[in-house]
Design a protein around this motif. Structure first.
Motif, PDB file in Angstrom:
ATOM      1  N   ARG A  71       0.858  -1.247   0.030  1.00  0.00           N
ATOM      2  CA  ARG A  71       0.341   0.005   0.025  1.00  0.00           C
ATOM      3  C   ARG A  71       0.696   1.410  -0.163  1.00  0.00           C
ATOM      4  O   ARG A  71       0.589   2.336  -0.160  1.00  0.00           O
ATOM      5  CB  ARG A  71      -1.176  -0.345   1.149  1.00  0.00           C
ATOM      6  N   PHE A  72       2.449   1.270  -0.376  1.00  0.00           N
ATOM      7  CA  PHE A  72       3.644   2.210  -0.021  1.00  0.00           C
ATOM      8  C   PHE A  72       2.990   2.893  -1.533  1.00  0.00           C
ATOM      9  O   PHE A  72       2.600   2.291  -2.157  1.00  0.00           O
ATOM     10  CB  PHE A  72       4.241   2.139   0.229  1.00  0.00           C
ATOM     11  N   ASN A  73       3.250   4.123  -1.115  1.00  0.00           N
ATOM     12  CA  ASN A  73       2.779   4.938  -2.366  1.00  0.00           C
ATOM     13  C   ASN A  73       5.465   4.971  -2.972  1.00  0.00           C
ATOM     14  O   ASN A  73       5.428   5.208  -2.168  1.00  0.00           O
ATOM     15  CB  ASN A  73       3.199   6.117  -2.086  1.00  0.00           C
ATOM     16  N   THR A  74       5.236   4.139  -4.349  1.00  0.00           N
ATOM     17  CA  THR A  74       6.477   4.514  -4.648  1.00  0.00           C
ATOM     18  C   THR A  74       6.418   5.357  -5.743  1.00  0.00           C
ATOM     19  O   THR A  74       7.296   4.622  -6.694  1.00  0.00           O
ATOM     20  CB  THR A  74       5.924   2.524  -4.930  1.00  0.00           C
ATOM     21  N   SER A  75       6.200   5.873  -6.125  1.00  0.00           N
ATOM     22  CA  SER A  75       6.082   7.272  -6.775  1.00  0.00           C
ATOM     23  C   SER A  75       8.719   7.781  -6.590  1.00  0.00           C
ATOM     24  O   SER A  75       8.710   7.534  -4.969  1.00  0.00           O
ATOM     25  CB  SER A  75       5.627   8.589  -6.518  1.00  0.00           C
ATOM     26  N   LEU A  76       8.984   7.777  -7.165  1.00  0.00           N
ATOM     27  CA  LEU A  76      10.579   8.053  -6.678  1.00  0.00           C
ATOM     28  C   LEU A  76      10.558   9.437  -6.069  1.00  0.00           C
ATOM     29  O   LEU A  76       9.705  10.689  -7.189  1.00  0.00           O
ATOM     30  CB  LEU A  76      11.098   7.805  -8.196  1.00  0.00           C
ATOM     31  N   GLY A  77      11.521   9.541  -5.511  1.00  0.00           N
ATOM     32  CA  GLY A  77      11.874  10.823  -5.280  1.00  0.00           C
ATOM     33  C   GLY A  77      13.660  11.846  -6.198  1.00  0.00           C
ATOM     34  O   GLY A  77      13.501  10.914  -6.781  1.00  0.00           O
ATOM     35  N   VAL A  78      14.086  13.098  -5.312  1.00  0.00           N
ATOM     36  CA  VAL A  78      14.951  13.394  -6.290  1.00  0.00           C
ATOM     37  C   VAL A  78      16.684  12.054  -6.372  1.00  0.00           C
ATOM     38  O   VAL A  78      16.719  11.775  -7.359  1.00  0.00           O
ATOM     39  CB  VAL A  78      14.957  14.278  -5.767  1.00  0.00           C
ATOM     40  N   ASP A  79      16.437  11.635  -5.872  1.00  0.00           N
ATOM     41  CA  ASP A  79      17.092  10.668  -5.109  1.00  0.00           C
ATOM     42  C   ASP A  79      17.119   9.420  -6.587  1.00  0.00           C
ATOM     43  O   ASP A  79      17.432   8.504  -6.034  1.00  0.00           O
ATOM     44  CB  ASP A  79      17.563   9.852  -3.835  1.00  0.00           C
ATOM     45  N   ASP A  80      16.206   8.734  -6.943  1.00  0.00           N
ATOM     46  CA  ASP A  80      14.850   7.700  -7.996  1.00  0.00           C
ATOM     47  C   ASP A  80      15.020   6.688  -6.992  1.00  0.00           C
ATOM     48  O   ASP A  80      15.516   5.697  -7.870  1.00  0.00           O
ATOM     49  CB  ASP A  80      16.565   7.807  -8.428  1.00  0.00           C
ATOM     50  N   ASP A  82      11.934   5.265  -4.116  1.00  0.00           N
ATOM     51  CA  ASP A  82      10.791   5.580  -3.173  1.00  0.00           C
ATOM     52  C   ASP A  82      11.730   5.039  -2.382  1.00  0.00           C
ATOM     53  O   ASP A  82      12.666   5.030  -1.634  1.00  0.00           O
ATOM     54  CB  ASP A  82       9.732   4.764  -3.864  1.00  0.00           C
ATOM     55  N   ASP A  83      10.557   5.255  -1.111  1.00  0.00           N
ATOM     56  CA  ASP A  83      10.205   5.440   0.512  1.00  0.00           C
ATOM     57  C   ASP A  83      11.056   4.235   0.755  1.00  0.00           C
ATOM     58  O   ASP A  83      11.837   4.236   2.053  1.00  0.00           O
ATOM     59  CB  ASP A  83       8.887   5.650   1.632  1.00  0.00           C
ATOM     60  N   ILE A  84      11.171   2.703   0.766  1.00  0.00           N
ATOM     61  CA  ILE A  84      11.123   1.195   1.004  1.00  0.00           C
ATOM     62  C   ILE A  84      12.514   1.775   0.179  1.00  0.00           C
ATOM     63  O   ILE A  84      12.975   1.085   1.383  1.00  0.00           O
ATOM     64  CB  ILE A  84       9.810   1.090   0.431  1.00  0.00           C
ATOM     65  N   GLU A  85      12.910   1.815  -0.425  1.00  0.00           N
ATOM     66  CA  GLU A  85      13.825   1.340  -1.541  1.00  0.00           C
ATOM     67  C   GLU A  85      14.578   2.599   0.003  1.00  0.00           C
ATOM     68  O   GLU A  85      16.334   2.095   0.620  1.00  0.00           O
ATOM     69  CB  GLU A  85      14.239   2.567  -2.698  1.00  0.00           C
ATOM     70  N   ARG A  86      15.077   3.536  -0.175  1.00  0.00           N
ATOM     71  CA  ARG A  86      15.092   4.982   0.732  1.00  0.00           C
ATOM     72  C   ARG A  86      15.747   3.965   2.310  1.00  0.00           C
ATOM     73  O   ARG A  86      16.895   4.091   2.512  1.00  0.00           O
ATOM     74  CB  ARG A  86      14.761   6.014   0.624  1.00  0.00           C
ATOM     75  N   ARG A  87      14.462   4.035   2.539  1.00  0.00           N
ATOM     76  CA  ARG A  87      14.836   3.046   4.403  1.00  0.00           C
ATOM     77  C   ARG A  87      15.569   1.517   3.832  1.00  0.00           C
ATOM     78  O   ARG A  87      16.409   1.465   5.191  1.00  0.00           O
ATOM     79  CB  ARG A  87      13.243   2.557   5.108  1.00  0.00           C
ATOM     80  N   MET A  88      15.392   1.275   2.903  1.00  0.00           N
ATOM     81  CA  MET A  88      16.081  -0.477   3.191  1.00  0.00           C
ATOM     82  C   MET A  88      18.104  -0.572   2.685  1.00  0.00           C
ATOM     83  O   MET A  88      18.353  -1.782   2.702  1.00  0.00           O
ATOM     84  CB  MET A  88      15.564  -0.807   1.939  1.00  0.00           C
ATOM     85  N   GLN A  89      18.126   1.086   1.801  1.00  0.00           N
ATOM     86  CA  GLN A  89      19.299   0.817   1.918  1.00  0.00           C
ATOM     87  C   GLN A  89      20.680   0.962   2.457  1.00  0.00           C
ATOM     88  O   GLN A  89      21.571   0.539   1.696  1.00  0.00           O
ATOM     89  CB  GLN A  89      19.761   2.656   0.119  1.00  0.00           C
ATOM     90  N   ASN A  90      20.543   1.094   3.743  1.00  0.00           N
ATOM     91  CA  ASN A  90      21.858   0.716   4.488  1.00  0.00           C
ATOM     92  C   ASN A  90      21.176   0.143   4.927  1.00  0.00           C
ATOM     93  O   ASN A  90      22.430  -0.500   6.861  1.00  0.00           O
ATOM     94  CB  ASN A  90      22.139   2.002   5.482  1.00  0.00           C
ATOM     95  N   ILE A  91      20.480  -1.572   4.924  1.00  0.00           N
ATOM     96  CA  ILE A  91      20.797  -2.419   5.260  1.00  0.00           C
ATOM     97  C   ILE A  91      21.820  -3.797   5.709  1.00  0.00           C
ATOM     98  O   ILE A  91      22.339  -4.027   4.532  1.00  0.00           O
ATOM     99  CB  ILE A  91      19.366  -2.996   5.203  1.00  0.00           C
ATOM    100  N   ASN A  92      22.478  -3.625   6.315  1.00  0.00           N
ATOM    101  CA  ASN A  92      23.800  -4.561   6.513  1.00  0.00           C
ATOM    102  C   ASN A  92      23.561  -6.319   5.938  1.00  0.00           C
ATOM    103  O   ASN A  92      23.091  -6.763   7.330  1.00  0.00           O
ATOM    104  CB  ASN A  92      25.098  -4.599   7.902  1.00  0.00           C
TER     105      ASN A  92
END
Length: 100
Positions: A71-80, A82-92
């Motif tokens: 149900r998340f809106n997956t529109s891309l931000g200025v960093d190309d 979405d909110d989920i990708e942005r939050r997950m990018q630093n998972i080790n």
């Protein structure tokens, strides 16, 4: 975070489906840990591996992830991203140990 992602409504029945999967995995792992606490570690490792494979745990976790994220809106931000990708990018994520 997009305003539309600040409050997401998920139907109760859908959440109960996800919670049932979490409960199955969590309680099963807890029971396995308790059962094998005084047994050889190798038996616990084998039982855990069998449980993950035989009970399709990765597929169950993917289902939970889908329920929580669909149900998340997956529109891309200025960093190309979405909110989920942005939050997950630093998972080790897990990696094999070096030098083994």
């Amino acid at each position: 975070m997009l305003d539309s992602n600040k409050n997401i409504i998920i139907p109760g029945e859908t959440l109960l489906e996800a919670l049932a999967e979490v409960e199955f995995i969590l309680i099963s792992l807890h029971k396995m840990g308790s059962h094998y606490q005084d047994k050889p570690t190798e038996e616990y490792y084998q039982a855990t591996t069998n449980f993950i494979d035989d009970e399709n745990i990765t597929q169950r976790l993917a289902k939970i992830r889908r329920i929580l994220s669909e149900r998340f809106n997956t529109s891309l931000g200025v960093d190309d991203m979405d909110d989920i990708e942005r939050r997950m990018q630093n998972i080790n994520f897990w990696k094999p140990r070096t030098g083994s």
